[in-house]
Design a protein around this motif. Structure first.
Motif, PDB file in Angstrom:
ATOM      1  N   ASN A  48      63.714  -7.208  -3.288  1.00  0.00           N
ATOM      2  CA  ASN A  48      63.185  -6.100  -2.501  1.00  0.00           C
ATOM      3  C   ASN A  48      61.710  -5.888  -2.781  1.00  0.00           C
ATOM      4  OD1 ASN A  48      64.610  -4.678  -0.657  1.00  0.00           O
ATOM      5  ND2 ASN A  48      64.378  -2.772  -1.795  1.00  0.00           N
ATOM      6  N   LEU A  55      70.291   0.324   0.644  1.00  0.00           N
ATOM      7  CA  LEU A  55      68.943   0.683   0.245  1.00  0.00           C
ATOM      8  C   LEU A  55      68.200  -0.502  -0.348  1.00  0.00           C
ATOM      9  CD1 LEU A  55      69.639   4.198  -1.289  1.00  0.00           C
ATOM     10  CD2 LEU A  55      68.665   3.651   0.927  1.00  0.00           C
ATOM     11  N   SER A  56      68.919  -1.426  -0.978  1.00  0.00           N
ATOM     12  CA  SER A  56      68.220  -2.559  -1.575  1.00  0.00           C
ATOM     13  C   SER A  56      68.084  -3.716  -0.610  1.00  0.00           C
ATOM     14  CB  SER A  56      68.939  -3.017  -2.834  1.00  0.00           C
ATOM     15  OG  SER A  56      70.176  -3.568  -2.491  1.00  0.00           O
ATOM     16  N   ASP A  87      71.532  -4.053   7.005  1.00  0.00           N
ATOM     17  CA  ASP A  87      70.643  -3.109   7.676  1.00  0.00           C
ATOM     18  C   ASP A  87      71.309  -1.814   8.081  1.00  0.00           C
ATOM     19  OD1 ASP A  87      69.680  -6.108   9.208  1.00  0.00           O
ATOM     20  OD2 ASP A  87      68.529  -5.047   7.659  1.00  0.00           O
ATOM     21  N   ARG A 105      70.004  10.574   1.184  1.00  0.00           N
ATOM     22  CA  ARG A 105      69.670   9.211   0.779  1.00  0.00           C
ATOM     23  C   ARG A 105      69.471   8.267   1.937  1.00  0.00           C
ATOM     24  NH1 ARG A 105      69.454   8.176  -4.731  1.00  0.00           N
ATOM     25  NH2 ARG A 105      70.420   9.946  -5.751  1.00  0.00           N
ATOM     26  N   VAL A 106      70.240   8.520   3.004  1.00  0.00           N
ATOM     27  CA  VAL A 106      70.198   7.600   4.146  1.00  0.00           C
ATOM     28  C   VAL A 106      69.939   8.380   5.413  1.00  0.00           C
ATOM     29  CG1 VAL A 106      71.800   5.988   3.075  1.00  0.00           C
ATOM     30  CG2 VAL A 106      72.669   7.768   4.571  1.00  0.00           C
ATOM     31  N   ARG A 166      68.617   2.816   6.407  1.00  0.00           N
ATOM     32  CA  ARG A 166      67.588   3.165   5.443  1.00  0.00           C
ATOM     33  C   ARG A 166      66.663   4.204   6.078  1.00  0.00           C
ATOM     34  NH1 ARG A 166      68.308  -2.349   4.469  1.00  0.00           N
ATOM     35  NH2 ARG A 166      67.037  -2.855   6.285  1.00  0.00           N
ATOM     36  N   ASP A 196      64.105   3.072   8.633  1.00  0.00           N
ATOM     37  CA  ASP A 196      64.440   2.325   9.857  1.00  0.00           C
ATOM     38  C   ASP A 196      64.764   3.251  11.015  1.00  0.00           C
ATOM     39  OD1 ASP A 196      66.162  -0.369   8.111  1.00  0.00           O
ATOM     40  OD2 ASP A 196      64.044  -0.016   8.572  1.00  0.00           O
TER      41      ASP A 196
END
Lengths: 263, 243, 262
Positions: free
Chosen positions: B85, C87-88, C92, C107-108, C224, C227
């Motif tokens: 990442n 997240l990493s 997607d 978080r998302v 994420r 995005d």
């Protein structure tokens, strides 16, 4: 001020909220390891004897047992015990043992004990066979009963030879105990995964790693101390290799693979 | 439904188990060069003259041998992800590096295998009689040649038992990858047993396959040891009357 | 073949296996979308005997991808690690019956809601009576998948009871069927699907109220936070699937009740 210093290295907030979980998990791990290792040891001696026996009815089942438990992954064995017990629940209820297999702690204990017994049996077998046969024959010729031969001649020497590999096996069980988390037992690894799922903070895995490391290092040092104390009377000669090499198990770090002690 | 039907019937699960078994074998074989090779490199570094290098290698070995393999796998797996990442973010241009779970599993396993095997390599490096490399160097061979022509061929013979042990551990450790959603043999057995609620059937089938791998490995290792030891005689144990 | 040649061939083969996997992938203009799901949750997502991921959300996601004109691939990911994996960058989007709780929304980034169903308490065959108050359940064991809204709810409402957490979505039901645990808190449709195949194992005791702080309004896709463009694409496709009846057709194949929710 100390807090501030510690806070830069450790994540104090994380530990404050979840530290108790780690301690609770650690306690479960200690219990599982201690109980399965000792019960495995008790099981291992008769198994080793059966393996060395000349009677086929003893030797073959023992060989099958050892081959199975050493040849398949512990996780697979754990699944068989845990989920398999669920599948044959009516049968187990009939035999009045469902209460045992219902609990994930006991299931793990069962699987780990059977597994470590196989490994310890092989260690004991190798150690007993390493004691020169001449001594046993001489002892029998002197009129010592088989029990006395074991207690005074073979036993002490075999245990000393087996000491290092048994220590390695204890460390192996400590590490293998992490698998208990996969069957819902909240041991140290299980609590770690729980905390990670809550916080998504990767450092909790590193804390768990440090705790495991502390445990395995402590065992390692304890074993080294025991070995030095118990083997004080032995003088390593030029052509005898240290016990660890004989079983192809090199020791941990530079201590074990290093040069023999000068007497 | 009878077991045969569940395995080989129209919706049978045997093909998935076979695929899983192949993934297990592939995982193990792919780890060998990286893991055992890495272990050899680590062993050579451990015998270096610099105290810092030796210390770093000792720390690496102590760490990965002292924590559960499951934890090692998680740390390497997620750590690799974070690394990729970070690399992607710094590469600019909107490019992203991907890595599939199989490769991540191989790397994670190799990290652990390198730590275990480095110990075996160290003792086998020390088992080569000191006189031989010295003689080779006095004949004019430089260090690289000495290693390649004199030391390396002899390493295999001494290291084989220990490495064989680690190979068995490796094959069984691939089952841990099942927790990272790679469909190896154990994961395939899990999925089959969940869908059919017949865990005993599928997990014992998987155990049987692992057992077959284990027996095959033992036979293979014995054959390799016999071949490596041709020309060598065992002086010690038989003379002293040890079994 | 000499040993050195064999070893170097093995090494080269290993490198070749690794190399294609480390391929750069262009982001930003979305042509290929990787979808992560925990395929232990029939009928929404599960693995069939050929190893493929199938289920309602697979069909629905494929329909959405067709509308967005992107190619979608599916990855199996354990539920515990699904958000860290997103997240990493392992994939997607998460399309895996993820309830849009306030905690997760921190978080998302969530899409619009695309379905909502009722959480339920399921009791094993041996349990008589319908009382599920904390007092009645003292000394019993309740199971749920870990890191789910059901697990969080259990922890909040039944602090003293033995709560067992499972890594897979269908595993609590397996233990319920074998009698290892007494109750399971989960989704109504997942429970009904399990009981279809395992009659007499258990029965649904009652529905649980969807409190917004624990359960959220319903299920959405997770992205994420950066995005936003992908989320916008998904929202458009979700609206289109509603308008032209695609959602109804796909849902109709799997469920008898209307799960769209509002």
């Amino acid at each position: 001020m100390l807090e501030g210093l510690l806070a830069t290295v450790l994540d104090l907030e994380l530990l404050r909220t979840y530290g108790w979980r780690l301690v609770s998990g650690l306690w479960i791990t200690v219990q599982v390891v201690a109980m399965s290792c000792s019960m495995g040891f008790v099981l291992a001696y008769p198994l080793a004897r059966a393996r060395m026996s000349r009677r086929m009815v003893l030797a073959w089942p023992a060989l099958a047992y050892v081959t199975f438990f050493r040849g398949t992954p512990l996780l697979c064995q754990l699944y068989i015990v845990y989920y398999g017990a669920g599948e044959i629940r009516p049968l187990l209820s009939e035999w009045n043992v469902w209460w045992f297999f219902r609990d994930s702690f006991y299931c793990c204990l069962f699987a780990f004990t059977l597994n470590t017994a196989a490994y310890q049996a092989e260690i004991l077998r190798g150690a007993i066979l390493s004691v020169p046969r001449g001594q046993v024959e001489a002892a029998r010729a002197l009129g010592l009963s088989p029990w006395r031969v074991l207690r005074h001649v073979v036993g002490p020497q075999a245990l000393l030879i087996a000491l290092r590999p048994l220590g390695n096996e204890l460390i192996s069980i400590v590490k293998a105990s992490a698998l208990a988390a996969i069957v819902t037992l909240l041991d140290l690894m299980g609590q770690t995964r729980f905390i990670f799922a809550r916080t998504f903070d990767f450092t909790i895995y590193l804390y768990a790693a440090l705790i495991y490391l502390a445990i395995t290092e402590a065992i390692s040092r304890l074993w080294g101390w025991m070995e030095r104390g118990l083997a004080r009377h032995l003088v390593p000669s030029a052509d005898t290799k240290p016990p660890a090499r004989r079983f192809g198990l090199a020791g941990r770090g530079r201590r074990a693979g290093a040069l023999p002690r000068r007497a | 439904m009878p077991a045969f039907e569940l395995l080989f019937g129209a919706d049978g699960w045997a093909p998935l188990l076979v695929k899983g078994a192949l993934v297990t074998v592939a995982l193990s074989l792919a780890t060998v060069p990286l893991g055992f090779g890495g272990g050899l490199v680590l062993a050579l570094l451990k015998l270096s003259r610099s105290r810092v290098v030796r210390g770093a290698c000792a720390a690496y070995t102590t760490f990965f041998r002292g924590i559960p393999d499951l934890l090692s796998l998680f740390i390497v797996y997620f750590g690799l992800q974070a690394l990729l990442n970070w690399a992607s973010n710094h590469m600019g241009g909107g490019w992203r590096l991907e890595m599939n779970a199989f490769v991540a599993g191989v790397i994670a396993l190799s990290v652990v295998v390198a730590a275990y095997s480095s110990e075996v390599w160290v003792s086998s490096l020390q088992a080569v009689p000191r006189g031989q490399p010295e003689a080779a160097m006095s004949l004019g061979l430089h260090r690289g040649q000495v290693f390649r022509l004199v030391v390396l061929p002899q390493l295999g013979r001494v290291a084989l038992p220990g490495l064989g042990n680690i190979w068995t551990i490796l094959v069984k450790d691939t089952s841990l990858i099942s927790t990272l959603a790679v469909t190896d043999l154990l994961r395939a057995a899990s999925e089959a047993s969940r869908a059919t609620t017949r865990p005993l059937l599928f997990y014992t089938a998987a155990a049987g396959v692992y057992l077959a791998f284990s027996v095959a490995s033992t036979i293979g290792q014995a054959a390799l040891e016999r071949r490596a030891n041709r020309g060598y005689e065992d002086h010690g144990s038989r003379a002293r009357g040890v079994a | 073949m000499t040993r050195m040649k064999f070893l170097s061939l093995l090494g080269a083969a290993a490198l070749l296996a690794v190399a294609p996997a480390l391929s750069p992938a262009a982001a930003k203009e979305w042509t290929a979308v990787r979808i992560g799901m925990d395929a232990t949750y029939p009928p929404f997502e599960s693995v069939d005997s050929s190893g493929k991921i199938v289920g309602f959300e697979v069909d629905y996601a494929n329909a959405l991808c067709a509308k967005m004109k992107v190619t979608c691939t599916f990855q199996n990911q354990d539920w515990d690690g699904v958000i860290p994996a997103l997240l990493s960058g392992k994939f997607d989007v998460i399309v895996s019956s993820m309830n849009m709780t306030p905690a997760r929304a921190q978080r998302v980034l969530f899409s619009d809601m695309y379905y909502a169903t009722a959480p339920v308490m399921v009791a094993g065959a041996a349990i008589k009576g319908d009382d599920i108050s904390p007092a009645a359940l003292k000394g019993k064991s309740i199971g749920a998948q870990s890191s789910t809204v059901y697990a969080n709810w259990l922890e909040k409402v039944y602090p003293g009871v033995d709560v067992k957490l499972y890594p897979g979505g269908d595993e609590p039901f397996l233990d319920l069927a074998s009698g290892r645990i007494d109750y399971v808190a989960g989704d109504i449709l997942v429970a009904e699907k399990f009981m279809e195949k395992n009659t007499n194992c258990c029965r649904i005791v009652t529905k649980i109220q969807r409190t917004p702080d624990i359960f959220g309004p319903g299920v959405g896709a997770a992205f994420r936070p950066d995005d936003k463009d992908l989320a916008a694409l998904f929202n458009k496709a979700i609206a289109e699937a509603d308008a032209d009846g695609t959602f109804k057709t796909i849902a109709g194949k799997y469920f008898k009740i209307d799960i769209r929710g509002k």
